[in-house]
Write a protein that holds these residues in place. Sequence first.
Motif, PDB file in Angstrom:
ATOM      1  N   GLY A   1      11.925  -0.817  -5.540  1.00  0.00           N
ATOM      2  CA  GLY A   1      11.959  -1.666  -4.201  1.00  0.00           C
ATOM      3  C   GLY A   1      10.624  -1.009  -3.618  1.00  0.00           C
ATOM      4  O   GLY A   1      10.442  -1.708  -2.292  1.00  0.00           O
ATOM      5  N   TYR A   2      10.062  -0.086  -3.869  1.00  0.00           N
ATOM      6  CA  TYR A   2       8.991   0.500  -2.885  1.00  0.00           C
ATOM      7  C   TYR A   2       7.604   0.009  -3.615  1.00  0.00           C
ATOM      8  O   TYR A   2       7.490  -0.802  -4.629  1.00  0.00           O
ATOM      9  CB  TYR A   2       8.877   1.984  -3.186  1.00  0.00           C
ATOM     10  N   SER A   3       6.650  -0.016  -2.409  1.00  0.00           N
ATOM     11  CA  SER A   3       5.169  -0.306  -2.901  1.00  0.00           C
ATOM     12  C   SER A   3       4.227   1.072  -2.524  1.00  0.00           C
ATOM     13  O   SER A   3       4.932   1.775  -1.767  1.00  0.00           O
ATOM     14  CB  SER A   3       4.674  -1.469  -2.071  1.00  0.00           C
TER      15      SER A   3
ATOM     16  N   ASN B   1       9.106   1.167   1.607  1.00  0.00           N
ATOM     17  CA  ASN B   1      10.220   0.338   0.830  1.00  0.00           C
ATOM     18  C   ASN B   1      10.042  -1.152   1.397  1.00  0.00           C
ATOM     19  O   ASN B   1      10.004  -1.373   2.418  1.00  0.00           O
ATOM     20  CB  ASN B   1      11.507   1.044   1.622  1.00  0.00           C
ATOM     21  N   GLY B   2       9.806  -1.753   0.044  1.00  0.00           N
ATOM     22  CA  GLY B   2       9.264  -3.225   0.432  1.00  0.00           C
ATOM     23  C   GLY B   2       7.880  -3.230   0.202  1.00  0.00           C
ATOM     24  O   GLY B   2       7.344  -2.778  -0.643  1.00  0.00           O
TER      25      GLY B   2
ATOM     26  N   PRO C   1      -2.527  -0.079   8.047  1.00  0.00           N
ATOM     27  CA  PRO C   1      -1.832   1.206   7.678  1.00  0.00           C
ATOM     28  C   PRO C   1      -0.407   1.330   8.421  1.00  0.00           C
ATOM     29  O   PRO C   1       0.453   2.102   7.947  1.00  0.00           O
ATOM     30  CB  PRO C   1      -2.919   2.177   8.620  1.00  0.00           C
ATOM     31  N   GLY C   2      -0.370   0.726   9.542  1.00  0.00           N
ATOM     32  CA  GLY C   2       1.106   0.656  10.231  1.00  0.00           C
ATOM     33  C   GLY C   2       2.139   0.022   9.611  1.00  0.00           C
ATOM     34  O   GLY C   2       3.383   0.238   9.649  1.00  0.00           O
ATOM     35  N   THR C   3       1.844  -0.686   8.177  1.00  0.00           N
ATOM     36  CA  THR C   3       2.924  -1.204   7.418  1.00  0.00           C
ATOM     37  C   THR C   3       3.428  -0.067   6.593  1.00  0.00           C
ATOM     38  O   THR C   3       4.545  -0.660   5.591  1.00  0.00           O
ATOM     39  CB  THR C   3       2.711  -2.656   6.650  1.00  0.00           C
ATOM     40  N   TRP C   4       2.839   0.933   6.270  1.00  0.00           N
ATOM     41  CA  TRP C   4       3.137   2.047   5.312  1.00  0.00           C
ATOM     42  C   TRP C   4       3.906   3.078   6.054  1.00  0.00           C
ATOM     43  O   TRP C   4       3.291   3.679   7.049  1.00  0.00           O
ATOM     44  CB  TRP C   4       2.172   2.335   4.712  1.00  0.00           C
TER      45      TRP C   4
ATOM     46  N   VAL D   1      -7.484   0.269   0.207  1.00  0.00           N
ATOM     47  CA  VAL D   1      -8.179   0.305  -0.851  1.00  0.00           C
ATOM     48  C   VAL D   1      -7.563  -0.616  -2.103  1.00  0.00           C
ATOM     49  O   VAL D   1      -8.187  -1.626  -2.464  1.00  0.00           O
ATOM     50  CB  VAL D   1      -8.433   1.698  -1.442  1.00  0.00           C
ATOM     51  N   GLY D   2      -6.207  -0.330  -2.363  1.00  0.00           N
ATOM     52  CA  GLY D   2      -5.437  -1.225  -3.227  1.00  0.00           C
ATOM     53  C   GLY D   2      -4.016  -0.738  -3.078  1.00  0.00           C
ATOM     54  O   GLY D   2      -3.794   0.384  -2.790  1.00  0.00           O
ATOM     55  N   GLY D   3      -3.158  -1.589  -4.121  1.00  0.00           N
ATOM     56  CA  GLY D   3      -1.885  -1.028  -3.712  1.00  0.00           C
ATOM     57  C   GLY D   3      -0.998  -1.532  -4.979  1.00  0.00           C
ATOM     58  O   GLY D   3      -1.665  -2.402  -5.906  1.00  0.00           O
ATOM     59  N   ILE D   4       0.161  -1.273  -5.315  1.00  0.00           N
ATOM     60  CA  ILE D   4       0.995  -1.496  -6.503  1.00  0.00           C
ATOM     61  C   ILE D   4       2.400  -1.675  -6.151  1.00  0.00           C
ATOM     62  O   ILE D   4       2.945  -0.826  -5.329  1.00  0.00           O
ATOM     63  CB  ILE D   4       0.505  -0.533  -7.585  1.00  0.00           C
ATOM     64  N   GLN D   5       3.119  -2.881  -6.818  1.00  0.00           N
ATOM     65  CA  GLN D   5       4.520  -2.675  -6.496  1.00  0.00           C
ATOM     66  C   GLN D   5       4.980  -1.811  -7.704  1.00  0.00           C
ATOM     67  O   GLN D   5       4.817  -2.053  -8.954  1.00  0.00           O
ATOM     68  CB  GLN D   5       5.106  -4.016  -6.942  1.00  0.00           C
ATOM     69  N   TRP D   6       6.017  -0.918  -7.187  1.00  0.00           N
ATOM     70  CA  TRP D   6       6.463   0.184  -8.201  1.00  0.00           C
ATOM     71  C   TRP D   6       7.284  -0.616  -9.327  1.00  0.00           C
ATOM     72  O   TRP D   6       6.989  -0.005 -10.504  1.00  0.00           O
ATOM     73  CB  TRP D   6       7.366   0.952  -7.349  1.00  0.00           C
TER      74      TRP D   6
END
Length: 123
Positions: free
Chosen positions: A31-33, A100-101, A107-110, A48-53
């Motif tokens: 459920g984390y990213s 989570n989610g 940045p504030g969304t992490w 830069v980039g992200g991933i859904q776990w």
Amino acid sequence: QVQLLESGGGTAQPGDSRRLSCFLGGPSFDGYSMAWFRQIPGQEREFVGGIQWSTGITFYQDSLRGRFTVSRNKALRQVNLQMDDLKPGDSARYYCAATNGGGDFRPGTWRFWGQGTQVTVSS
């Protein structure tokens, strides 16, 4: 409590490739990213980039798509950032982030952050 520890920073020459790793500590990450940001002193932290776990779905800043690749290794509890064809403008401190989610380019969304690892690209 989620803990993030980046590694792999250092000095590279223009055109080089480099891989950063983020080691994840804590309970299940379902459920984390996770994401990578970078920051130059005096400037805002840049997505830069992200991933859904769980799914492995990736998302990128458009200008970096194709040169930078985010991946994850569930068994090693690791998120990686592969950086190709490095340019001097890629010099920055690179941070791993998790939430989570879903998070986005802000940045504030992490919620959770590592201490960062410095990458310097210079000839």
